[in-house]
Structures are given as structure tokens and as C-alpha cells.
Design an enzyme around this catalytic site. Sequence first.
Site, PDB file in Angstrom:
ATOM      1  N   GLU A 101      54.058 -16.267 -23.439  1.00  0.00           N
ATOM      2  CA  GLU A 101      53.036 -15.456 -24.112  1.00  0.00           C
ATOM      3  C   GLU A 101      53.106 -14.086 -23.477  1.00  0.00           C
ATOM      4  O   GLU A 101      52.934 -13.955 -22.268  1.00  0.00           O
ATOM      5  CB  GLU A 101      51.638 -16.054 -23.929  1.00  0.00           C
ATOM      6  CG  GLU A 101      51.385 -17.316 -24.714  1.00  0.00           C
ATOM      7  CD  GLU A 101      51.540 -17.153 -26.218  1.00  0.00           C
ATOM      8  OE1 GLU A 101      51.466 -16.007 -26.719  1.00  0.00           O
ATOM      9  OE2 GLU A 101      51.766 -18.164 -26.888  1.00  0.00           O
ATOM     10  N   GLU A 159      50.257 -22.483 -27.564  1.00  0.00           N
ATOM     11  CA  GLU A 159      49.431 -23.041 -26.502  1.00  0.00           C
ATOM     12  C   GLU A 159      48.100 -23.498 -27.101  1.00  0.00           C
ATOM     13  O   GLU A 159      47.688 -23.026 -28.150  1.00  0.00           O
ATOM     14  CB  GLU A 159      49.149 -21.975 -25.444  1.00  0.00           C
ATOM     15  CG  GLU A 159      50.424 -21.404 -24.844  1.00  0.00           C
ATOM     16  CD  GLU A 159      50.194 -20.799 -23.473  1.00  0.00           C
ATOM     17  OE1 GLU A 159      49.960 -21.567 -22.531  1.00  0.00           O
ATOM     18  OE2 GLU A 159      50.266 -19.566 -23.368  1.00  0.00           O
ATOM     19  N   CYS A 183      45.472  -9.453 -23.833  1.00  0.00           N
ATOM     20  CA  CYS A 183      46.664  -9.359 -24.689  1.00  0.00           C
ATOM     21  C   CYS A 183      46.248  -9.278 -26.154  1.00  0.00           C
ATOM     22  O   CYS A 183      47.025  -8.847 -27.001  1.00  0.00           O
ATOM     23  CB  CYS A 183      47.606 -10.515 -24.434  1.00  0.00           C
ATOM     24  SG  CYS A 183      46.800 -12.094 -24.401  1.00  0.00           S
ATOM     25  N   ASN A 214      44.941 -11.322 -15.691  1.00  0.00           N
ATOM     26  CA  ASN A 214      43.818 -10.844 -16.512  1.00  0.00           C
ATOM     27  C   ASN A 214      42.819 -11.945 -16.893  1.00  0.00           C
ATOM     28  O   ASN A 214      41.657 -11.650 -17.142  1.00  0.00           O
ATOM     29  CB  ASN A 214      44.323 -10.091 -17.750  1.00  0.00           C
ATOM     30  CG  ASN A 214      45.187 -10.929 -18.642  1.00  0.00           C
ATOM     31  OD1 ASN A 214      45.892 -11.818 -18.177  1.00  0.00           O
ATOM     32  ND2 ASN A 214      45.151 -10.677 -19.929  1.00  0.00           N
TER      33      ASN A 214
HETATM   34  O1  TXE Z   1      53.055  -8.697 -15.193  1.00  0.00           O
HETATM   35  P1  TXE Z   1      54.308  -9.574 -14.849  1.00  0.00           P
HETATM   36  P2  TXE Z   1      52.171  -7.771 -14.229  1.00  0.00           P
HETATM   37  C1  TXE Z   1      51.518  -6.766 -19.104  1.00  0.00           C
HETATM   38  C2  TXE Z   1      50.700  -5.520 -19.041  1.00  0.00           C
HETATM   39  C3  TXE Z   1      50.854  -5.076 -17.629  1.00  0.00           C
HETATM   40  C4  TXE Z   1      52.236  -5.548 -17.275  1.00  0.00           C
HETATM   41  C5  TXE Z   1      52.507  -5.761 -15.811  1.00  0.00           C
HETATM   42  O2  TXE Z   1      51.251  -4.582 -19.919  1.00  0.00           O
HETATM   43  O3  TXE Z   1      50.803  -3.696 -17.504  1.00  0.00           O
HETATM   44  O4  TXE Z   1      52.366  -6.750 -17.982  1.00  0.00           O
HETATM   45  O5  TXE Z   1      51.629  -6.746 -15.282  1.00  0.00           O
HETATM   46  C6  TXE Z   1      55.289 -13.258 -12.239  1.00  0.00           C
HETATM   47  N1  TXE Z   1      60.324 -14.327 -12.322  1.00  0.00           N
HETATM   48  N2  TXE Z   1      50.733  -7.976 -19.053  1.00  0.00           N
HETATM   49  O6  TXE Z   1      52.997  -7.052 -13.239  1.00  0.00           O
HETATM   50  O7  TXE Z   1      55.188  -8.867 -13.914  1.00  0.00           O
HETATM   51  C7  TXE Z   1      54.194 -12.442 -11.602  1.00  0.00           C
HETATM   52  O8  TXE Z   1      54.161 -12.641 -10.199  1.00  0.00           O
HETATM   53  C8  TXE Z   1      59.262 -15.149 -12.466  1.00  0.00           C
HETATM   54  C9  TXE Z   1      50.383  -8.485 -20.319  1.00  0.00           C
HETATM   55  O9  TXE Z   1      51.073  -8.567 -13.684  1.00  0.00           O
HETATM   56  O10 TXE Z   1      54.892 -10.042 -16.134  1.00  0.00           O
HETATM   57  C10 TXE Z   1      52.972 -12.957 -12.327  1.00  0.00           C
HETATM   58  O11 TXE Z   1      52.570 -14.214 -11.786  1.00  0.00           O
HETATM   59  N3  TXE Z   1      57.991 -14.726 -12.424  1.00  0.00           N
HETATM   60  C11 TXE Z   1      49.966  -9.894 -20.258  1.00  0.00           C
HETATM   61  C12 TXE Z   1      53.491 -13.161 -13.748  1.00  0.00           C
HETATM   62  O12 TXE Z   1      54.913 -13.290 -13.614  1.00  0.00           O
HETATM   63  C13 TXE Z   1      57.762 -13.416 -12.223  1.00  0.00           C
HETATM   64  C14 TXE Z   1      49.144 -10.281 -19.088  1.00  0.00           C
HETATM   65  C15 TXE Z   1      53.190 -11.979 -14.680  1.00  0.00           C
HETATM   66  O13 TXE Z   1      53.672 -10.800 -14.058  1.00  0.00           O
HETATM   67  C16 TXE Z   1      58.828 -12.501 -12.062  1.00  0.00           C
HETATM   68  C17 TXE Z   1      49.597  -9.665 -17.857  1.00  0.00           C
HETATM   69  C18 TXE Z   1      60.153 -13.016 -12.126  1.00  0.00           C
HETATM   70  N4  TXE Z   1      61.230 -12.213 -11.999  1.00  0.00           N
HETATM   71  C19 TXE Z   1      50.353  -8.536 -17.882  1.00  0.00           C
HETATM   72  N5  TXE Z   1      58.314 -11.271 -11.891  1.00  0.00           N
HETATM   73  C20 TXE Z   1      49.324 -10.317 -21.559  1.00  0.00           C
HETATM   74  N6  TXE Z   1      49.611  -9.622 -22.653  1.00  0.00           N
HETATM   75  O14 TXE Z   1      48.587 -11.279 -21.565  1.00  0.00           O
HETATM   76  C21 TXE Z   1      56.974 -11.399 -11.931  1.00  0.00           C
HETATM   77  N7  TXE Z   1      56.634 -12.689 -12.133  1.00  0.00           N
END
Ligand code: TXE
Length: 487
Positions: A257, A468, A291, A159
Site C-alpha cells: 500500500e 487489505e 494516504c 502515520n
Molecule cells: O517511508 P518509507 P517514510 C510516503 C510519504 C512520505 C514518504 C517517506 O510521501 O513522505 O513516504 O516516509 C521501511 N526495505 N508515505 O520514510 O521509507 C521503513 O523503515 C524494507 C506514504 O516513513 O517507505 C518504514 O518502516 N523496508 C505512506 C517503512 O518501510 C524499508 C505512509 C516505510 O518507510 C526500506 C508513509 C527498505 N529498503 C509514508 N526502507 C502512505 N501513503 O500511507 C525503509 N523501509
Amino acid sequence: MNRDFLVPLVSGPFRHYINGAWESGATTGLSLNPSDLDDPVGEYARADARQTDAAIEAASAAFREWSLASIQRRADSLDAIGSEILARKDELGRLLAREEGKTLPEAIAEATRAGQIFKFFAGEALRIPGEHVASVRNGIDIDVTREPVGVIGIIAPWNFPLAIPAWKIAPALAYGNCVVFKPAETVPACAAALAGIINRAGLPAGVFNLVMGSGRQVGERIVASPLVQAISFTGSVTTGTRVLKAAAARQARVQLEMGGKNPLVVLNDANLDIAVDAALNGAFFSTGQRCTASSRLIVERGVFEPFVAALKAKLAALTVDHALKRGTDIGPIANEQQLDVTLDYLRAGREEGAELVAGGRQLERATRGYYVEPALFIGEPGHRIAREEIFGPVAVTFPADDYDHALHLANDTPFGLCAGICTQSLKYARHFRRHSQAGMVMVNLPTAGVDYHVPFGGRKGSSYGPREQGTYAAEFYTTVKTAYVAG
Ligand code: TXE
């Protein structure tokens, strides 16, 4: 500054950057433009275990040289990175808007912020704090100093594809650490552009590495590696919890975060124009994918009806369209998965009895994209749409009987990232500031929109570990040494 750069910002296919060299992937993926699915941004490399390990090993091997490099060298490198980002903010902004879908002005502002963050940490590299303390024993000096931690695994979401990596990479490098950066798969072009700029600052090979690919393959490998001393993660609660467990099992340092369900309280005495603008901006700008988004609008009964009416009118005037089109207020949702999540919550809201008072339809535009009309529900505090992070252009509003009730509702959430209040009463503003269970509080401002030089982070289910950004970043990116010296 207006410099002409001969080097293109980025050109596909977007490659990994490992040990000072660009590498193709074991497999490839395709980065899409969410405003126009017929205009793909480009192919990108996806790493396997071998490439991920190579990046980690390169960072580990580079650590000794970089951790002992002069602070002037580190400051100069970060300053050069910040300068190129700022000089090319329009170009970076276009790329970001095309790949992630936020509007061009928002994207340029994000690029600017990323540049400012590198400049800030260039200064911080020259200000690494320490303490000289008298000993309780005669003839002994005590010095408390900060040293780099080692290899930092940086796992970032989509994002804020420039600003979030910047606020993790810049302090990591400033304090003498090496980096393995894994971006989200939605935004590889932005990551490759940033890596190109970092490469041109002339860091020793291995100090900064970019590996792209899935969370399961690349992310988990970084988190599990004994050569990675610390992990800084931003993303979902589910993934954050997995990362925490895996990191804790091997006693690695970790900072998370995660989500938010941020309340914006509007009291009867609020300036209604300010309150409605704060709600509009906080809940819907950047397509609600922040977020810190104001996704729960808690409004005192005396102004509930005029507040909803004014917000509805503002929503009706918003233009939802291609992120790069002049006049667009709200771009598309960033990816298909997030579109499905948003549509599911819109359905869930109706099914659990919330009243949809504005928006909520999927839209068609001249180009095929993930367009959704910003949606406002009147709901109840217990509804799923009022408790779970949606991360889309959806807000829920409900009335509060008085200030105490509003404060209770604001704090009644498993999250605690940011909380806002609109009021002209100093008494309530002060009380809210003290009693809000959030890491950040806003008075007469949207919950989203923060400065780059002060700490960022939350409480409860939103964050874990040290804050952070700003000078507080030193808590995570350095380790303290206490030295006793006798003559
Ligand atoms: O997040 P992920 P996604 C929330 C928001 C959204 C949901 C899914 O609700 O609908 O998360 O988004 C990596 N081990 N937010 O799928 O899966 C992944 O490749 C290590 C809120 O994008 O949490 C990416 O680089 N890493 C948030 C990062 O983690 C792993 C902002 C985030 O992915 C992993 C974004 C694993 N097992 C999404 N699985 C905010 N509030 O700022 C995935 N990743």
C-alpha cells in the site's frame, strides 16, 4: 469496559520482542515528540542483522504449532488483544498523540479502530471459508480449503502507528501465520505498547515478534529472508518498489500500500457546506498525513470562487498547536524529514507559479515542534504539487469546465487509492463511482475516513497485490489447497 491495568502500557527504553522475550537493541535511537522536542518519548532498541534473524527464526519455528492451533484458541487470543486495546484506548491515544503528533481525539479514535480490527479478526478466525465441489469424475470429492502461508514480514509506516499494524497483524494471526513486525522509526513506543498487549494475550513464544530499526538494515533483511513467505508493506512508492523487486526475485508473496494523490471533485450542484467540510477534513485533518488525503480539490467553475472563499475562511479558524492540547485541530508534522518535504513542496508550489491563497508558514508555539499552517494553493493540474504526494497539510485546487473535464482531471494521476465527488446528482454520482480509476470512491464524503470491516486499497501506482482488511484479507494471508478424495 473500564478495567484497571496494573501493568504500565509501555516504559522506556522500548525493547524488541523476540521469541517471547524482551530484548535490548544492538544500538539505540531516540523517539521524539513532534509537538515538543524538549519532551522526548524515550529511547528505543535498534536491531542488527543477528537480532533480525533471531526474530525471523523464532517465527519460523513457531509456525507449526500456531498453524495447527485450534481456531478457538486463535480467536480467543485476538479477542483478548482487542479487549485490552479498547479498554486502554485513552492511554494508547495519549501515547500515539505524543509520539506521532495527531490530535488526541484522532489518536483515541485510531486506538479504538485498532481494537475493533482485532475483534473483527477474532470473529474471522472462526469463519475460515472453504468449498466442497462436485468432481467431473464419479466417486471423487473435491474440497478447496485455505491454509496459513507461513511467516509474514510486516513493514509499517508512522502515520497510523496502531491501526496499520493492527490491520496487518490481526489477519496474519487469525489465519494461523506467524509475524515479524518492523515499525517505522518515528513510532517505536506505539509499536512496543502494541507488542506488550499482544504479549499479554499469551501467544506461544515466537508467534509474534517485534524488531525495530532502520529500513535498510532490518526491513531489507526481512524482505530478503527465505524464511519469510510473505511481506505486507505500507509506505512510500520508492521503498515499496524496492520491496517488490527484492520479494519478486525470490518469489515471495507481497502486498504493497503506497501513496495517493486523491481527488475530491466538487460539482456546481453540490451542497457547498458538505463539500467544504469534506475538503477541510480530507485534506488537512491528521495534518494531511494520510494516504487517503484529499490533496487535489477539483471544482466546477460555477462554484470555484465561493468554494475557495469558504475553505479559506474555515482554514483561518483552525487551531494548529500541541497534539495533546485541548482545542487543537491540527497537530504538528510527525518528524523532521517530513517537515522538510512539506516545506520543499511549499517552495516548489510558489516557484512553479501556483497561487498560495491560505497558510503555508512555519509556526512557533509555546513548545518547540514541527508546526506548519495548513496551506491551500490555486494551481494547475500539471504542477508538481498537484501530481506528487506531499503527505503534509497542503492541498491544491483548480477549476474544471464541467463534469467530464472534472472526471478526466480526477483520473489523470499515476495514483488510484481513493476518489471523492460532492454532488446532488444521482446521475453524476453513479457515473463517477463506475468511471473513477480508484480502489475506493466516496460520494459527499471526504476521501479519508474508512470503515475497518471492508476492503481497503487502490489501483495504479497506489497498491499492489490483494486488498487489505475485511474478509478480503484472507486472499493475502491464506493459501488455497484443492484436495481430491476418493473412497
Ligand atoms: O517511508 P518509507 P517514510 C510516503 C510519504 C512520505 C514518504 C517517506 O510521501 O513522505 O513516504 O516516509 C521501511 N526495505 N508515505 O520514510 O521509507 C521503513 O523503515 C524494507 C506514504 O516513513 O517507505 C518504514 O518502516 N523496508 C505512506 C517503512 O518501510 C524499508 C505512509 C516505510 O518507510 C526500506 C508513509 C527498505 N529498503 C509514508 N526502507 C502512505 N501513503 O500511507 C525503509 N523501509
